[in-house]
Scaffold this motif. Structure first.
Motif, PDB file in Angstrom:
ATOM      1  N   PRO A 152     -14.814 -63.022 -58.233  1.00 30.64           N
ATOM      2  CA  PRO A 152     -15.088 -62.976 -59.585  1.00 30.64           C
ATOM      3  C   PRO A 152     -13.872 -63.976 -60.012  1.00 30.64           C
ATOM      4  CG  PRO A 152     -13.992 -60.920 -58.613  1.00 30.64           C
ATOM      5  CD  PRO A 152     -14.505 -61.797 -57.648  1.00 30.64           C
ATOM      6  N   ILE A 153     -14.423 -64.510 -61.060  1.00 33.69           N
ATOM      7  CA  ILE A 153     -13.401 -65.482 -61.844  1.00 33.69           C
ATOM      8  C   ILE A 153     -13.448 -65.066 -63.255  1.00 33.69           C
ATOM      9  CG2 ILE A 153     -15.184 -67.064 -62.457  1.00 33.69           C
ATOM     10  CD1 ILE A 153     -13.124 -69.317 -62.414  1.00 33.69           C
ATOM     11  N   LYS A 154     -12.152 -65.048 -63.889  1.00 34.35           N
ATOM     12  CA  LYS A 154     -11.948 -64.504 -65.225  1.00 34.35           C
ATOM     13  C   LYS A 154     -12.300 -65.172 -66.328  1.00 34.35           C
ATOM     14  CE  LYS A 154      -8.617 -61.686 -68.038  1.00 34.35           C
ATOM     15  NZ  LYS A 154      -7.289 -61.024 -68.084  1.00 34.35           N
ATOM     16  N   ARG A 155     -13.095 -64.961 -67.421  1.00 35.61           N
ATOM     17  CA  ARG A 155     -13.338 -65.697 -68.527  1.00 35.61           C
ATOM     18  C   ARG A 155     -12.944 -65.027 -69.793  1.00 35.61           C
ATOM     19  NH1 ARG A 155     -14.706 -70.552 -66.774  1.00 35.61           N
ATOM     20  NH2 ARG A 155     -12.504 -69.746 -65.957  1.00 35.61           N
ATOM     21  N   LEU A 191     -25.566 -65.053 -73.491  1.00 34.84           N
ATOM     22  CA  LEU A 191     -24.222 -65.286 -72.995  1.00 34.84           C
ATOM     23  C   LEU A 191     -24.323 -66.753 -72.331  1.00 34.84           C
ATOM     24  CD1 LEU A 191     -21.814 -62.750 -71.135  1.00 34.84           C
ATOM     25  CD2 LEU A 191     -22.204 -65.251 -70.467  1.00 34.84           C
ATOM     26  N   TRP A 192     -23.313 -67.393 -72.485  1.00 37.13           N
ATOM     27  CA  TRP A 192     -23.245 -68.646 -71.923  1.00 37.13           C
ATOM     28  C   TRP A 192     -21.857 -69.359 -71.613  1.00 37.13           C
ATOM     29  CZ3 TRP A 192     -20.810 -72.776 -74.174  1.00 37.13           C
ATOM     30  CH2 TRP A 192     -20.534 -72.764 -75.552  1.00 37.13           C
ATOM     31  N   VAL A 193     -21.357 -69.959 -70.689  1.00 34.01           N
ATOM     32  CA  VAL A 193     -20.267 -70.462 -70.345  1.00 34.01           C
ATOM     33  C   VAL A 193     -20.369 -71.923 -69.733  1.00 34.01           C
ATOM     34  CG1 VAL A 193     -19.366 -68.165 -69.887  1.00 34.01           C
ATOM     35  CG2 VAL A 193     -20.224 -69.659 -67.840  1.00 34.01           C
ATOM     36  N   GLN A 194     -19.165 -72.631 -69.952  1.00 35.16           N
ATOM     37  CA  GLN A 194     -19.178 -73.900 -69.394  1.00 35.16           C
ATOM     38  C   GLN A 194     -19.182 -73.940 -67.955  1.00 35.16           C
ATOM     39  OE1 GLN A 194     -17.598 -77.135 -72.261  1.00 35.16           O
ATOM     40  NE2 GLN A 194     -15.741 -75.932 -71.553  1.00 35.16           N
ATOM     41  N   LEU A 203     -13.527 -74.529 -64.980  1.00 34.56           N
ATOM     42  CA  LEU A 203     -15.082 -74.356 -65.167  1.00 34.56           C
ATOM     43  C   LEU A 203     -15.627 -73.593 -64.224  1.00 34.56           C
ATOM     44  CD1 LEU A 203     -16.066 -78.170 -65.928  1.00 34.56           C
ATOM     45  CD2 LEU A 203     -16.169 -76.352 -67.552  1.00 34.56           C
ATOM     46  N   PHE A 204     -16.662 -72.690 -64.502  1.00 37.11           N
ATOM     47  CA  PHE A 204     -17.248 -71.815 -63.626  1.00 37.11           C
ATOM     48  C   PHE A 204     -18.175 -72.676 -62.897  1.00 37.11           C
ATOM     49  CE2 PHE A 204     -20.821 -69.348 -62.253  1.00 37.11           C
ATOM     50  CZ  PHE A 204     -20.180 -68.033 -61.550  1.00 37.11           C
ATOM     51  N   ASP A 205     -17.659 -72.267 -61.296  1.00 35.74           N
ATOM     52  CA  ASP A 205     -18.478 -73.250 -60.334  1.00 35.74           C
ATOM     53  C   ASP A 205     -19.555 -72.474 -59.678  1.00 35.74           C
ATOM     54  OD1 ASP A 205     -19.360 -75.111 -58.307  1.00 35.74           O
ATOM     55  OD2 ASP A 205     -17.476 -75.472 -57.644  1.00 35.74           O
ATOM     56  N   PRO A 206     -20.798 -72.660 -59.895  1.00 39.30           N
ATOM     57  CA  PRO A 206     -21.855 -71.817 -59.306  1.00 39.30           C
ATOM     58  C   PRO A 206     -21.877 -71.852 -58.017  1.00 39.30           C
ATOM     59  CG  PRO A 206     -22.959 -73.450 -60.634  1.00 39.30           C
ATOM     60  CD  PRO A 206     -21.292 -73.483 -61.048  1.00 39.30           C
ATOM     61  N   SER A 207     -21.546 -73.031 -57.433  1.00 39.48           N
ATOM     62  CA  SER A 207     -21.680 -73.277 -56.020  1.00 39.48           C
ATOM     63  C   SER A 207     -20.726 -72.373 -55.180  1.00 39.48           C
ATOM     64  CB  SER A 207     -21.316 -74.712 -55.684  1.00 39.48           C
ATOM     65  OG  SER A 207     -20.164 -74.952 -56.006  1.00 39.48           O
ATOM     66  N   ARG A 208     -19.541 -71.782 -55.882  1.00 42.01           N
ATOM     67  CA  ARG A 208     -18.703 -70.985 -55.186  1.00 42.01           C
ATOM     68  C   ARG A 208     -19.048 -69.261 -55.289  1.00 42.01           C
ATOM     69  NH1 ARG A 208     -13.486 -73.394 -54.131  1.00 42.01           N
ATOM     70  NH2 ARG A 208     -13.576 -75.656 -54.831  1.00 42.01           N
ATOM     71  N   ASP A 265      -9.314 -72.039 -75.806  1.00 41.33           N
ATOM     72  CA  ASP A 265      -9.139 -70.583 -75.180  1.00 41.33           C
ATOM     73  C   ASP A 265     -10.419 -69.921 -75.088  1.00 41.33           C
ATOM     74  OD1 ASP A 265      -6.367 -70.381 -75.171  1.00 41.33           O
ATOM     75  OD2 ASP A 265      -6.215 -69.824 -77.085  1.00 41.33           O
ATOM     76  N   GLU A 266     -11.632 -70.693 -75.694  1.00 38.02           N
ATOM     77  CA  GLU A 266     -13.021 -70.298 -75.454  1.00 38.02           C
ATOM     78  C   GLU A 266     -13.943 -70.820 -74.457  1.00 38.02           C
ATOM     79  OE1 GLU A 266     -12.519 -69.935 -80.434  1.00 38.02           O
ATOM     80  OE2 GLU A 266     -13.896 -71.323 -79.506  1.00 38.02           O
ATOM     81  N   ALA A 267     -14.206 -70.024 -73.303  1.00 42.26           N
ATOM     82  CA  ALA A 267     -14.887 -70.467 -72.256  1.00 42.26           C
ATOM     83  C   ALA A 267     -16.570 -70.786 -72.689  1.00 42.26           C
ATOM     84  CB  ALA A 267     -14.908 -69.874 -71.076  1.00 42.26           C
ATOM     85  N   GLY A 268     -16.904 -70.019 -73.796  1.00 38.55           N
ATOM     86  CA  GLY A 268     -18.533 -69.928 -74.080  1.00 38.55           C
ATOM     87  C   GLY A 268     -18.539 -68.942 -75.138  1.00 38.55           C
ATOM     88  N   LEU A 269     -19.840 -68.268 -75.166  1.00 36.08           N
ATOM     89  CA  LEU A 269     -20.074 -67.209 -76.088  1.00 36.08           C
ATOM     90  C   LEU A 269     -20.956 -65.876 -75.390  1.00 36.08           C
ATOM     91  CD1 LEU A 269     -22.193 -69.460 -78.553  1.00 36.08           C
ATOM     92  CD2 LEU A 269     -20.234 -68.211 -78.858  1.00 36.08           C
ATOM     93  N   VAL A 270     -20.447 -64.836 -75.993  1.00 36.83           N
ATOM     94  CA  VAL A 270     -21.194 -63.465 -75.437  1.00 36.83           C
ATOM     95  C   VAL A 270     -21.869 -63.094 -76.689  1.00 36.83           C
ATOM     96  CG1 VAL A 270     -20.638 -61.374 -74.751  1.00 36.83           C
ATOM     97  CG2 VAL A 270     -19.098 -62.892 -74.204  1.00 36.83           C
TER      98      VAL A 270
END
Length: 383
Positions: free
Chosen positions: A48-51, A62-65, A79-84, A164-169
């Motif tokens: 898990p990575i914190k957003r 919900l979207w994130v960069q 940035l969230f790395d989906p490959s990880r 401070d905003e990684a995306g939207l919920v």
């Protein structure tokens, strides 16, 4: 300023999968202010990575960069790395989400479902639709892992966002909003004033949600069924009801107009006729030293030492059907320059919106089952 641009763009931004069991034990999540927005924290992916992402009751997905980033705004979170993440899985074109969700479509010559959200100021968020595991943290109990939530992995994002905003919920009534996907048919939040940038409150989901105070009915407006439309019947200054025409803030049969409660808009937006009447009434009742917004964005401004100087001014009451809500002074006037405070409202010729400034120091609760919105006065710094 991002808050001004986002408030203006919201005017143009404002329709199956069954919900998960409403009995799911969904916890609360930390909530804090940024510059004009409020962000909640969560963890996503495995490991898990914190957003931190904007809570937005006027958005669905919900979207994130995400990596790889073709075009992104700068932020202080990686940035969230989906490959990880071993729990990341792209949504295919055959998925019902790709067929019914208005932001989704099939990427040509592939089996990958993509999403695209466009804002009225030209801002665009687009990328892959995917499944991922999310974790909500609860200081009063165990964390809850939510498997297979559909979200937007954004690779191209333009627009006015804070670092401070990684995306939207997305918290709308749309079947694929975050709140609907986790089966929390109730949620509530308490927004601390923006100058408490280091003070956290909470957003509560499911059984923990607090619905108290004054209640008004949600409306279903043609073409805008996912938004939290309510009936604003009138406005008062002190004990005097404004002389505005009946139904000014009601949507017509074509789905035009209306009044939305939206956590993703900063300023309250009112039809010009209603705002002009409000400004005129306040101007007759407020005896502070008049000023002008040096940036020309807001009207009805005054030279004051602090927001406390407005305590001697008359209250503004929004008369919703079944609920009279007195706006907090702390969210009714906002500092635009040193010692200059202005009415935190702007005119619109489209839909009217109760912005997050006017929701400060209020517990705002949403019951999607009974279709109610609740307002209760509170000190959100102690929430």
């Amino acid at each position: 300023m991002a808050a001004h641009r986002r408030s203006d763009s919201r005017l143009h931004y404002f329709q199956s999968r069954q919900s998960r069991s409403s009995s799911i034990n969904v916890p609360n999540a930390p909530l804090r202010p940024t510059l004009g927005e409020y962000v909640m924290s969560f963890y996503m992916g495995t490991p898990p990575i914190k957003r931190w992402a904007i809570i937005d009751s006027g958005s669905s997905l919900l979207w994130v960069q995400c990596e790889p980033c073709v075009e992104c705004y700068e932020m202080n979170q990686p940035l969230f790395d989906p490959s990880r993440s071993v729990t990341f899985d792209k949504v295919t074109c055959s998925n019902i989400f790709c067929e019914v969700e208005y932001t989704a479509s099939c990427k040509p010559n592939t089996n990958v479902c993509i999403f695209k959200e466009t804002f009225g100021d030209g801002a665009v968020t687009e990328g892959d639709a995917a499944y991922e595991a999310f974790i909500l943290e609860d200081t009063n109990g165990p964390n809850i892992t939510l498997e297979s939530i559909i979200f937007g992995c954004g690779h191209e994002i333009t627009g006015a966002y804070d670092e401070d905003e990684a995306g939207l919920v997305g918290l709308s009534r749309d079947p694929y909003s975050f709140v609907r996907q986790i089966g929390a048919l109730k949620f509530s939040y308490c927004l601390v004033p923006f100058y408490y940038l280091k003070t956290w409150s909470k957003i509560l989901f499911g059984k923990q949600a607090q619905l108290t105070g004054n209640f008004t009915q949600m409306l279903k407006v043609k073409g805008q069924e996912e938004f939290y439309h309510v009936s604003l019947d009138g406005i008062s200054v002190g004990n005097n009801r404004l002389p505005i025409k009946e139904g000014l803030f009601h949507a017509n049969e074509k789905g035009e107009g209306g009044f939305i409660v939206d956590s993703g808009t900063t300023y309250t937006l009112l039809f010009k006729e209603g705002l002009d009447a409000l400004i005129s009434a306040l101007d007759d009742e407020i005896f502070l030293d008049p000023a002008e917004d040096p940036y020309g964005r807001l009207h009805l401004c005054y030279y004051v030492n602090s927001i406390n100087d407005f305590e001697v001014t008359p209250d503004i009451t929004f008369h919703f059907t079944g609920a009279d809500v007195v706006l907090p002074k702390i969210g009714t006037y906002t500092e635009v320059d040193r010692g200059i405070y202005c009415l935190a409202m702007k005119p619109t010729t489209d839909v009217s919106i109760l912005g997050n400034l006017a929701q400060q120091n209020r517990i705002v609760g949403y019951d999607l089952d009974k279709e109610l919105v609740a307002f209760a006065k509170a000190d959100c710094t102690k929430f």
